[in-house]
Design an enzyme around this catalytic site. Structure first.
Site, PDB file in Angstrom:
ATOM      1  N   HIS A 193       0.787  -1.230   0.000  1.00  0.00           N
ATOM      2  CA  HIS A 193       0.000   0.000   0.000  1.00  0.00           C
ATOM      3  C   HIS A 193       0.818   1.278   0.000  1.00  0.00           C
ATOM      4  O   HIS A 193       0.351   2.305  -0.459  1.00  0.00           O
ATOM      5  CB  HIS A 193      -1.085  -0.060   1.060  1.00  0.00           C
ATOM      6  CG  HIS A 193      -2.163  -0.934   0.531  1.00  0.00           C
ATOM      7  ND1 HIS A 193      -2.135  -2.293   0.716  1.00  0.00           N
ATOM      8  CD2 HIS A 193      -3.185  -0.669  -0.302  1.00  0.00           C
ATOM      9  CE1 HIS A 193      -3.142  -2.815   0.045  1.00  0.00           C
ATOM     10  NE2 HIS A 193      -3.794  -1.865  -0.580  1.00  0.00           N
ATOM     11  N   GLU A 434     -11.534 -11.338  -5.554  1.00  0.00           N
ATOM     12  CA  GLU A 434     -10.103 -11.258  -5.239  1.00  0.00           C
ATOM     13  C   GLU A 434      -9.651 -12.413  -4.366  1.00  0.00           C
ATOM     14  O   GLU A 434      -8.555 -12.403  -3.828  1.00  0.00           O
ATOM     15  CB  GLU A 434      -9.756  -9.903  -4.611  1.00  0.00           C
ATOM     16  CG  GLU A 434     -10.564  -9.539  -3.389  1.00  0.00           C
ATOM     17  CD  GLU A 434     -10.202  -8.159  -2.840  1.00  0.00           C
ATOM     18  OE1 GLU A 434      -9.168  -7.599  -3.205  1.00  0.00           O
ATOM     19  OE2 GLU A 434     -10.979  -7.656  -2.004  1.00  0.00           O
ATOM     20  N   ASP A 458      -4.857  -9.048  -4.779  1.00  0.00           N
ATOM     21  CA  ASP A 458      -5.141 -10.069  -3.778  1.00  0.00           C
ATOM     22  C   ASP A 458      -5.372 -11.436  -4.410  1.00  0.00           C
ATOM     23  O   ASP A 458      -5.018 -12.456  -3.823  1.00  0.00           O
ATOM     24  CB  ASP A 458      -6.353  -9.663  -2.925  1.00  0.00           C
ATOM     25  CG  ASP A 458      -5.939  -8.697  -1.828  1.00  0.00           C
ATOM     26  OD1 ASP A 458      -4.890  -8.934  -1.200  1.00  0.00           O
ATOM     27  OD2 ASP A 458      -6.638  -7.688  -1.618  1.00  0.00           O
ATOM     28  N   CYS A 505      -9.505  -4.386 -11.604  1.00  0.00           N
ATOM     29  CA  CYS A 505      -9.022  -3.139 -11.004  1.00  0.00           C
ATOM     30  C   CYS A 505      -7.707  -3.319 -10.252  1.00  0.00           C
ATOM     31  O   CYS A 505      -7.286  -2.441  -9.520  1.00  0.00           O
ATOM     32  CB  CYS A 505     -10.082  -2.530 -10.088  1.00  0.00           C
ATOM     33  SG  CYS A 505     -10.494  -3.573  -8.688  1.00  0.00           S
TER      34      CYS A 505
HETATM   35  C1  PEP Z   1      -6.772  -5.898  -5.429  1.00  0.00           C
HETATM   36  O1  PEP Z   1      -6.697  -6.649  -4.462  1.00  0.00           O
HETATM   37  O2  PEP Z   1      -6.404  -6.211  -6.577  1.00  0.00           O
HETATM   38  C2  PEP Z   1      -7.322  -4.548  -5.293  1.00  0.00           C
HETATM   39  C3  PEP Z   1      -7.579  -3.811  -6.337  1.00  0.00           C
HETATM   40  O3  PEP Z   1      -7.523  -4.066  -4.055  1.00  0.00           O
HETATM   41  P1  PEP Z   1      -6.352  -3.608  -3.028  1.00  0.00           P
HETATM   42  O4  PEP Z   1      -5.095  -3.449  -3.824  1.00  0.00           O
HETATM   43  O5  PEP Z   1      -6.822  -2.349  -2.419  1.00  0.00           O
HETATM   44  O6  PEP Z   1      -6.300  -4.748  -2.070  1.00  0.00           O
HETATM   45 MG    MG Z   2      -7.658  -6.279  -2.598  1.00  0.00          MG
END
Ligand code: PEP
Ligand code: MG
Length: 579
Positions: A193, A434, A458, A505
């Site tokens: 993150h 995910e 994920d 996404c």
């Molecule tokens: C993912 O897991 O691909 C996603 C888009 O969500 P995050 O990266 O916020 O976990």
């Molecule tokens: Mg995710």
């Protein structure tokens, strides 16, 4: 030649500037005994350090309030109150009177306190340990004269490259965006993150440097190349000239890409793609709206929470969501409910878990705390009056979770109705795919959700059992693994059969070869960081969908991620006429 450290590219851009070394760890403290005649002097030194720490915290607090708002700033009140705690001060004084050096006395007292708090039966007090650690580090650093490692020390406009082991939420809140021009961390990967946040803030970043923080002194000149993933310390003139040329080329490329902003994302054989933006911070909305994106495919709401001691209330959330929705006019804005947990943690407010990625996070935490969840749902229902809001649930593994969330959405609407607050009825409700469970059982959600969005960050992590934030495992985090490609293909097929929308996404979609693969797998909607929208659009406009489909079919039949990558790279080169 300068010292070139290679890490993982996290956020593009080239920055030349001084290294600001941030070592945020409890320093080693020498065991020092002082003579009776030195005791008063030690006490004075100790109290001066407390005062200086308090002054600094007040400054940080004021800046956090200015830059991020009063809620974020409140976390520093806790730390200030620790420094004012009479029993702590008396205890440390007593240890100094027993002839311990001020830093050793403080170190011992804090270790005792931290142990007591960590074992406390009340969760609220256990959660204070993070604040204690921050205070522990801050005061010891002052006593030991370890300068140059507090984010607040960086002069405004310094254009510094912040080098640190890891950026925790409490450090992230303190980041002075007017002083820091780039970030380099030892920990982290492309999908961790801090990397996502750096991209959102438009700060060039390199992560996964492993031990840069221990190799540098701070103050040296360096060049960070976020696109290449390198940090070059003390570069020579030739290297600096090379970086400047590269920076100019990157600028030119950006200018070229900007010309695509108004054009449609359509392949040479007429297949239309919808490209949307991932938005992590409300402040990013206006920039994202001019990025050439047709709406927001993922707004991560947890960044309203990360680095804070308390959850934002309905009103604050409503304002944040409405801002993003308004920036995008009537275009769709998919807002994901809190995905807190894993590596996206608020300060203090979460219990420590042995396996946070498999733990009490995202939809699990929200369903267990319906009050908190309904406040978010109410804010979303209200924000929907400003545009086309769609609600998305994270980390779904089972239909029960969707049903429960839907019931809470209905309840949130009833609450608003009872209060006489206007809102929009019947928002589309979708889910992230995910987890392998959701992907394999995609058909079980028939009729229960309005759309799927595949979160490859994920999905890859859980399918391959590879921690997405672990730098040591970064080479094993392979989105083109046959298992991942097959899961994606299965979800796309199932969505087609059910006639529901499906998008991707995850970060995967922003890399050209991956976008090519996803198009070939049948995806017609992608959501990527605002700064990647136009690069993906260029790929889409340069190829034929039939070429992508052929390459994806071959990649699906590959035995390894490496083989799939070779096939797709060749396919993309051929499709673009580069081979
Ligand atoms: C993912 O897991 O691909 C996603 C888009 O969500 P995050 O990266 O916020 O976990
Ligand atoms: Mg995710």
């Amino acid at each position: 030649m300068g010292l070139r450290l290679a890490g993982i590219p996290a956020s593009p851009g080239i920055v030349e500037g001084p290294v600001h070394l941030l070592r945020w760890e409890v320093p080693e403290v020498p065991h020092r005994i002082v003579g009776d005649d030195q005791v008063e002097k030690e006490l004075a030194r100790l109290h001066a350090a407390f005062e200086r720490a308090r002054d600094r915290l007040q400054l940080i607090r004021a800046r956090a309030e200015r830059q991020a708002g009063p809620e974020e700033a409140a976390i520093f009140d806790v730390q200030i109150s620790i420094l004012q705690d009479v029993s702590l001060v008396e205890h440390v004084d007593a240890l100094v009177r027993q002839n311990l050096g001020a830093e050793k006395a403080f170190d011992l007292a804090m270790l005792e306190w931290r142990t007591q708090f960590a074992r406390h039966p009340h969760a609220m007090l256990r959660e204070r340990v993070g604040d204690l650690v921050d205070v522990h580090i801050r005061v010891l650093s002052i006593l030991l004269g370890l300068g140059d490692h507090d984010p607040i020390d960086v002069p405004k406009g310094a254009g510094a490259i912040l080098v640190t082991h890891d950026l925790t939420p409490s450090l992230t809140v303190q980041l002075d965006r007017e002083a820091i021009a780039a970030i380099a961390t030892d920990a982290g990967t492309t999908t961790s993150h801090i990397a996502i946040l750096a991209r959102s803030l438009g700060l060039p970043a390199v992560v996964g440097l492993r031990d840069a923080a221990s190799q540098l002194r701070g103050g040296e000149r360096a060049v960070l190349d976020g696109g290449a993933g390198t940090l070059t310390v003390a570069p020579n003139e030739r290297e600096v000239a090379e970086f400047r040329t590269r920076a100019r080329l990157e600028e030119q490329e950006l200018a070229e890409l900007r010309q695509l902003a108004e054009l449609e994302a359509v392949t040479l054989d007429g297949v239309r793609m919808v490209l949307r933006a991932n938005v992590d911070l409300p402040e990013e909305a206006e920039l994202a709206a001019t990025s050439g994106a047709e709406g927001v495919g993922l707004m991560r709401t947890e960044f309203l929470v990360v680095g804070r001691a308390t959850m934002p209330d309905e009103e604050e959330q409503y304002r944040a969501y409405a801002r993003v929705v308004e920036a995008f006019g009537g275009r769709p804005v998919v807002i994901r409910t809190y995905d807190v947990g894993g590596d996206k943690l608020p300060v203090g407010g979460f219990p420590a878990e042995p396996n946070p990625f498999l733990g009490w996070r995202a939809i699990r935490m929200c369903l267990d705390q319906p009050e908190l969840f309904r406040a978010q749902l109410r804010a979303l229902l209200r924000a929907a009056l400003h545009g086309d809001v769609r609600v998305m649930l994270p980390l779904i593994v089972s239909l029960d979770e969707v049903r429960e969330a839907r019931a809470l959405l209905a309840q949130a609407a009833d609450e608003l109705r009872a209060r006489g607050v206007p809102f929009r009825e019947a928002l589309p409700l979708g889910m992230m795919v995910e987890t392998p469970a959701a992907a394999l059982a995609a058909d079980t959600f028939r009729g229960a959700v309005d759309f799927f969005s595949i979160g490859t960050n994920d999905l890859v992590q859980y399918t391959l059992a590879v921690d997405r934030g672990n730098v040591q495992l970064a080479p094993r985090f392979t989105p083109l693994h046959p298992a991942v490609l097959r899961l994606i293909a299965h979800v796309v097929r199932t969505a087609e059969e059910q006639g529901i929308d499906v998008a991707v996404c995850g970060e995967m979609a922003s890399q050209p070869v991956m976008a090519f693969a996803l198009l070939g797998l049948g995806l017609r909607q992608l959501s990527v960081g605002p700064r990647s929208v136009l690069a993906v659009k260029r790929i889409v406009r340069g190829i034929r969908a039939t070429d992508a489909e052929r390459a994806a079919r071959a990649a699906l039949a590959a035995s390894t991620a490496g083989e799939a990558e070779t096939i797709l790279n060749r396919g993309l080169d051929a499709a673009l006429g580069r081979s």
